[in-house]
Scaffold this motif. Structure first.
Motif: not given
Length: 315
Positions: A162-174
């Motif tokens: 599986a892979g993870v495409i996160a959002g912007a580091p530091g808030a909700a995405s983490d």
């Protein structure tokens, strides 16, 4: 003038004065009751979630008779602090903040506190909630875990990547990514985890690199539906059938679930968050009864329960 008329005139004068005083008190009371409330809303980005959140806040504030001043930090913690300082200079009644970075927000809260302007948070909260007025939050770890649960059920006992495409580091995405990876079974191995910065084109690039490096990739967790569309395009162009799980519950996202482009999404209504944020901010400002930290309902949506998804965005 007859001495007999003096007491009557005196009494009449007192009556008029009394009526005048009552009229003044009533006007003052009315003025206090109708005192206008100005809310500052500092948004964190320009994704569909953030746009819909702002629509809901502005609509609910209008319904409640409050004014809203808005600003957008565009994923920049420095811009967020500047926006909050500007709101403080405008002497808003309270600040609603969709933060860019929870850690950076500590300085913002301190600034607002020193100016006696309460901060109300949306989506996420700081570890210490002592100095905030309240919050409407999404359990983002639970959100990620719901998507992980779908993959666990679909994969069964097979060894898969599986892979993870996160959002912007530091808030909700983490928080979302941590909830997802932490809830996966041992037979599902995360082979790549990269930020797409909540940008469709960036997410497409990340997905292209991911599928080249890991041609056996079976699943992808993508932190929002807009990025998920970019990832879908990349996987399709590479001729790979990667099952995508994501989050939001937008009209386009639900249509993608119906069409099979996405396997699942987790609905977390931006409208529900924004409306409740305004209601609770105003209630807590007036020292009324409301949960200081309120949770928004989240739901795993697949083809089987599309009708259960809540309204995501106001027209």
């Amino acid at each position: 003038m007859s001495n007999k008329l003096l007491p009557a005139l005196f009494a009449a004068t007192l009556g008029i004065a009394s009526l005048s005083a009552c009229s003044d008190d009533s006007a003052a009371g009315s003025s206090t009751e109708k005192k206008s409330v100005t809310l500052g809303f500092v948004n964190g980005a320009t994704t569909e979630f953030h746009t819909c959140l702002q629509k809901a806040i502005e609509s609910e504030a209008s319904t409640e008779g409050a004014k809203v001043i808005t600003a957008n930090s565009k994923q920049d913690p420095a811009a967020e602090l500047s926006n909050i300082e500007d709101m403080i200079s405008r002497n808003v009644s309270a600040l609603i903040v969709q933060t860019v970075n929870v850690d950076a927000l500590k300085n913002d809260i301190a600034k607002a506190k020193s100016a006696n302007i309460p901060i109300f948070m949306t989506s996420v909260i700081t570890s210490d909630t002592t100095d905030i007025l309240g919050a409407v939050v999404v359990d983002l770890k639970a959100l990620g875990a719901l998507d992980a649960g779908w993959i666990a059920k679909d994969a069964g006992s097979a060894e898969v990547e599986a892979g993870v495409i996160a959002g912007a580091p530091g808030a909700a995405s983490d928080l979302m990514s941590a909830g997802f990876t932490g809830a996966l079974p041992a037979n599902v191995k995360v082979v790549a985890n990269q930020p797409g910065m909540f940008n469709r084109a960036k997410a497409q690039d990340v997905a292209e690199n991911m599928i080249q490096a890991h041609p056996d990739l079976k699943y992808a967790f993508v932190a929002n539906e807009d990025m998920a569309f970019g990832a879908y395009q990349a996987f399709q162009a590479a001729g790979k059938d990667v099952k995508i799980v994501t989050a939001n519950g937008t009209d386009a996202g639900l249509a993608a679930v119906k069409d099979g482009k996405f396997s699942a999404t987790v609905a977390n209504s931006a409208t529900d968050i924004g409306q409740l944020a305004v209601k609770n901010t105003l209630t807590l400002l007036n020292e009324g009864q409301a949960d200081k930290i309120a949770n928004i309902k989240i739901s795993l949506i697949t083809k089987d329960n599309l009708s259960e998804a809540p309204k995501y965005c106001l027209a």
